[in-house]
Scaffold this active site. Structure first.
Site, short mmCIF file in Angstrom:
data_model
loop_
_atom_site.label_atom_id
_atom_site.label_comp_id
_atom_site.label_asym_id
_atom_site.label_seq_id
_atom_site.Cartn_x
_atom_site.Cartn_y
_atom_site.Cartn_z
N MET A 30 -0.29 -8.89 -1.41
CA MET A 30 -0.18 -9.13 -2.85
C MET A 30 1.16 -8.57 -3.34
SD MET A 30 -3.95 -9.05 -4.47
CE MET A 30 -4.12 -7.29 -4.64
N GLY A 31 2.07 -8.38 -2.41
CA GLY A 31 3.43 -7.98 -2.79
C GLY A 31 3.58 -6.50 -3.06
N LEU A 33 5.77 -4.61 -1.54
CA LEU A 33 5.61 -4.19 -0.14
C LEU A 33 5.98 -2.72 0.05
CD1 LEU A 33 7.08 -7.29 1.77
CD2 LEU A 33 4.78 -6.94 0.85
N HIS A 37 2.78 -2.49 4.71
CA HIS A 37 3.01 -3.92 4.94
C HIS A 37 4.08 -4.12 6.03
CE1 HIS A 37 1.78 -4.01 0.54
NE2 HIS A 37 0.90 -4.79 1.11
N GLY A 149 -4.63 -4.29 7.04
CA GLY A 149 -4.52 -2.84 7.20
C GLY A 149 -5.87 -2.14 7.17
N LYS A 151 -6.50 0.59 5.89
CA LYS A 151 -6.78 1.29 4.63
C LYS A 151 -7.89 0.57 3.86
CE LYS A 151 -4.23 1.43 0.80
NZ LYS A 151 -5.21 1.18 -0.29
#
Ligand code: PAF
Length: 309
Positions: A30-31, A33, A37, A149, A151
């Site tokens: 979703m940007g 970064l 990412h 990820g 997370k």
């Protein structure tokens, strides 16, 4: 690196890639970064010939309009970082390209995977938004492998389920959580942690570490481990939304940590909602142990190994 915005352009570009016999990896984002990412893009480069990064702030997965509005965005910066990290193609569609007029379909994973933890607090609709957009991205890109990820541990379980249940022909890879030097898990939301909230945000990683230390000291009772984690959060005056020890496959609560167990936490720090997790492994911790004064959860890894920090 090229930036494409239309699905038709994306498909045409990737058809050429496939004709050339080259494999494709997708890193959905979703940007805004960050190192997390970039580590996914680096891992993607090892897994496939061409790396597609998607950049789409997906309105369907936000449960609060204020969170969607405040979500940080900077496409030029993201494009620079993705290119530097070695991505070949940035797919940055506008909302109308992903959800054109008349769009009414939703893809849902049902049951505890979407209803527990994040689902219980944000609503399962959050995950329905994720699975809908991820299904669309997987259909558009048709990658050999897609990377996510650790997370977002629950998200990775939901996506694995989605891919299995719908027989989607893609391999899902999960990469470790990347942390700041002091243990804070990297997140696009961290830039919104103003003033003392940046320090208070350490409550989450310190809670994970406190449980790891208690486990290493020989406690395997879940209630006692959770109490140790909770006490660490109290030191930062941060109230967990949830702090849970659950089976890492089905998210069922566990009473004793006698096998790999997911410790997951979410909390609001100021205006920002943060999540973090670690996988507690009694074997690893009994073998290695923590000593007082060890650093917090290691930067760059999710499963901590104090001997190598
Ligand atoms: O993890 C994220 O950033 C998002 O949930 C994802 C997978 C890109 C879907 O919008």
């Amino acid at each position: 690196m090229r930036t494409l915005r239309a699905v038709a352009e994306l498909r045409a570009a990737l058809a050429q890639t496939r004709r050339a016999g080259r494999t494709i990896a997708l890193v959905p984002t979703m940007g805004f970064l960050h190192e997390g990412h970039l580590s996914l893009i680096a891992a993607a480069r090892d897994q496939a010939d061409e790396v597609v990064v998607s950049l789409f702030v997906n309105p369907a997965q936000f449960d609060e309009a204020s969170d969607l509005d405040a979500y940080p965005r900077d496409e030029a910066r993201d494009a620079g970082l993705a290119a530097q990290a070695g991505a070949h193609l940035l797919f940055a569609p506008p909302v109308q390209e992903m959800y054109p007029a008349g769009f009414t379909t939703q893809v849902r994973v049902q049951g505890p995977l979407t209803e527990e933890l994040e689902g219980a607090h944000r609503g399962a609709a959050h995950f329905h938004g994720v699975t809908t957009v991820v299904t669309k991205l997987l259909n558009m890109v048709a990658p050999d492998v897609a990377l996510f990820g650790q997370k977002d541990a629950q998200q990775t379980l939901v996506i694995q389920r989605l891919v299995t249940d719908l027989d989607l022909p893609v391999r899902i890879e999960v990469a470790p959580t990347i942390r700041e030097e002091d243990g804070l898990a990297r997140s696009s939301r961290n830039v919104r942690l103003g003033g003392d909230d940046r320090r208070r945000a350490l409550a989450l990683s310190r809670a994970l570490r406190a449980a790891e230390q208690a486990l290493a000291a020989g406690t395997s009772d879940a209630a006692t481990l959770l109490a140790a984690a909770r006490a660490a959060m109290d030191d930062f005056d941060v109230e967990p939304e949830y702090l849970a020890l659950v089976d890492p496959e089905d998210l069922r609560p566990v009473a004793t940590v006698d096998q790999e167990t997911l410790l997951a936490v979410a909390a609001r720090v100021g205006q920002v909602r943060l999540i973090d997790n670690t996988v507690l492994s009694p074997e690893l911790h009994h073998r290695r142990g923590y000593a007082d004064g060890d650093p917090p959860l290691a930067a760059g890894v999710n499963r901590t190994d104090p001997q190598e920090v």
